[in-house]
Design an enzyme around this catalytic site. Structure first.
Site, PDB file in Angstrom:
ATOM      1  N   LYS A 187       0.836  -1.212   0.000  1.00 53.75           N
ATOM      2  CA  LYS A 187       0.000   0.000   0.000  1.00 53.75           C
ATOM      3  C   LYS A 187       0.871   1.263   0.000  1.00 53.75           C
ATOM      4  O   LYS A 187       2.094   1.179   0.175  1.00 53.75           O
ATOM      5  CB  LYS A 187      -0.943  -0.011   1.199  1.00 53.75           C
ATOM      6  CG  LYS A 187      -1.687  -1.307   1.421  1.00 53.75           C
ATOM      7  CD  LYS A 187      -2.615  -1.715   0.287  1.00 53.75           C
ATOM      8  CE  LYS A 187      -3.309  -3.025   0.665  1.00 53.75           C
ATOM      9  NZ  LYS A 187      -4.215  -3.542  -0.348  1.00 53.75           N
TER      10      LYS A 187
HETATM   11  C1  PLP Z   1      -5.250  -4.626   0.546  1.00 51.33           C
HETATM   12  C2  PLP Z   1      -6.708  -4.490   0.418  1.00 51.33           C
HETATM   13  C3  PLP Z   1      -7.585  -4.936   1.424  1.00 51.33           C
HETATM   14  C4  PLP Z   1      -7.137  -5.784   2.583  1.00 51.33           C
HETATM   15  O1  PLP Z   1      -6.165  -5.229   3.371  1.00 51.33           O
HETATM   16  P1  PLP Z   1      -5.193  -6.212   4.209  1.00 51.33           P
HETATM   17  O2  PLP Z   1      -4.418  -5.267   5.064  1.00 51.33           O
HETATM   18  O3  PLP Z   1      -4.346  -6.934   3.217  1.00 51.33           O
HETATM   19  O4  PLP Z   1      -6.033  -7.133   5.008  1.00 51.33           O
HETATM   20  C5  PLP Z   1      -8.933  -4.657   1.290  1.00 51.33           C
HETATM   21  N1  PLP Z   1      -9.416  -4.004   0.215  1.00 51.33           N
HETATM   22  C6  PLP Z   1      -8.614  -3.590  -0.787  1.00 51.33           C
HETATM   23  C7  PLP Z   1      -9.199  -2.838  -1.935  1.00 51.33           C
HETATM   24  C8  PLP Z   1      -7.240  -3.831  -0.719  1.00 51.33           C
HETATM   25  O5  PLP Z   1      -6.453  -3.419  -1.726  1.00 51.33           O
END
Ligand code: PLP
Length: 375
Positions: A187
């Site tokens: 992210k």
């Molecule tokens: C990464 C992601 C998640 C989940 O987040 P995690 O921290 O990996 O559990 C949920 N929604 C979207 C759109 C994502 O890109």
């Protein structure tokens, strides 16, 4: 040989090392209520950055979505409308929270959830809508909020890919009733694993803090169903440093996206990502679409880029409603998701993370043009 250009990469320097070392030396690794000093500081600075009253740190983006949905006390017939072209965590969280996911189609230009398709999906059982700010581009929130308010439906923003994105001057995560963020390693800012829920609603904030810690409304007093969704002090210490750097990360991503758009603008076969008037993209992923392609052709392009050391990737190859676990659920309320299905065959993403240089961008575009020219 050139080094492989990864699709995403973490950006740490001595500040993060020092922050983690300090926590390790302090001996306070976590807090029994999930509210250690670093977590509280991270929550305060994140709430202030997003422009909300409350931020509740949790252990992942999926935990954030699950906790937000648990706060709604869903019943088995309750429906939650969400897009299918996204990471399956949102649909998973709906099922975990005891509700039924209902998939809506996307807008062909933005790839985010389509407002008309939401309208078509609303029934008397609709309890919530989860717009996903896909790839970092905000979903069209004004009409979604208007629709939801008129029907008393809760809006939970999935902002896992969109820290710092703006919709008509407002940060995503501050528009819906709750906003969910992820700090997973790919992210725009990371704590390894981690998540955050943002809200202006005091009641939700209290419920979410309880859910994060086994449903305790005070120590050893469990008043509802919860989980262990606490964030550790180590993660929070990383988050504090990464949040300070986020504006710089976003600027670098924007600069790379702009450069890539300049390089690829004259390629007829590609549809480049858009940033509509009033929307500020957070550029977690630079996603292009190959006009008229099927999945085989698209996959061939991605494979050829990989041969050149460019880690292009497909997000998402199979829309959630076609994944084995979700297929049966979708079949009960089957509707037209033709844009989602078409787009999923034609898209792939290119690297623009902060460690990508202009020289890398030139290398990527030169090779992509060559590959497309030969097809
Ligand atoms: C990464 C992601 C998640 C989940 O987040 P995690 O921290 O990996 O559990 C949920 N929604 C979207 C759109 C994502 O890109």
């Amino acid at each position: 040989m050139r080094e492989t250009i990864k699709i995403n990469d973490v950006c740490f320097d001595k500040e993060e090392f020092k922050a983690v070392e300090e926590v390790l030396k302090s001996g306070i690794l976590t807090d029994k209520n999930g509210m250690g000093p670093k977590v509280l500081e991270f929550e305060r600075s994140f709430a202030s950055y997003i422009g909300v009253k409350y931020a509740i740190a949790v252990s992942s983006g999926t935990a954030a979505l699950h906790a937000a949905l648990m706060a709604l006390d869903l019943k088995p017939k309750d429906e939650v409308i969400l897009p299918s072209l996204t990471f399956p965590a949102a649909a998973e969280a709906v099922v975990l929270a005891g509700g039924t996911p209902v998939f809506a189609d996307i807008n062909e230009n933005t790839y985010c959830i389509d407002v008309e398709s939401i309208e078509d999906s609303i029934t008397k059982n609709t309890k919530a809508i989860i717009p996903v700010h896909l790839y970092g581009l905000p979903a069209d929130m004004d009409p979604i909020m208007e629709l939801a308010e008129s029907k008393d439906i809760v809006v939970i923003e999935d902002a896992a890919q969109a820290h710092g994105a703006l919709y008509k001057g407002r940060k995503v995560g501050s528009i819906g009733d709750m906003g969910c963020f992820s700090f997973y390693a790919t992210k725009n800012m990371t704590t390894g694993e981690g998540g955050m829920i943002t809200t202006n609603n005091k009641e939700y904030a209290e419920i979410l803090r309880a859910i994060r810690n086994h449903g305790e409304s005070r120590t050893n007093w469990n008043t509802r169903l919860g989980h262990n969704y606490r964030m550790s002090e180590i993660q929070a210490a990383l988050g504090i440093v990464q949040l300070k750097k986020l504006p710089d990360f976003l600027e670098k991503r924007r600069r790379n996206a702009k450069k890539l758009t300049e390089e690829l603008n004259d390629v007829d076969k590609l549809i480049l990502p858009k940033e509509p008037e009033g929307f500020t993209h957070a550029w977690n992923l630079y996603t292009v679409r190959v006009k008229g392609a099927n999945a085989t052709k698209r996959n061939k392009i991605v494979a050829k880029l990989k041969e050149k050391g460019i880690n292009a990737a497909v997000y998402y190859e199979t829309p959630t409603h076609l994944l084995p676990f979700y297929m049966n659920i979708h079949n009960n309320v089957k509707k037209d998701l033709s844009i989602t299905e078409k787009v999923s065959h034609q898209i792939f993403s290119l690297p623009i993370h902060p460690k990508v240089s202009f020289e890398d961008i030139e290398y990527i575009s030169k090779n992509l043009k060559k590959i497309l020219g030969r097809m």
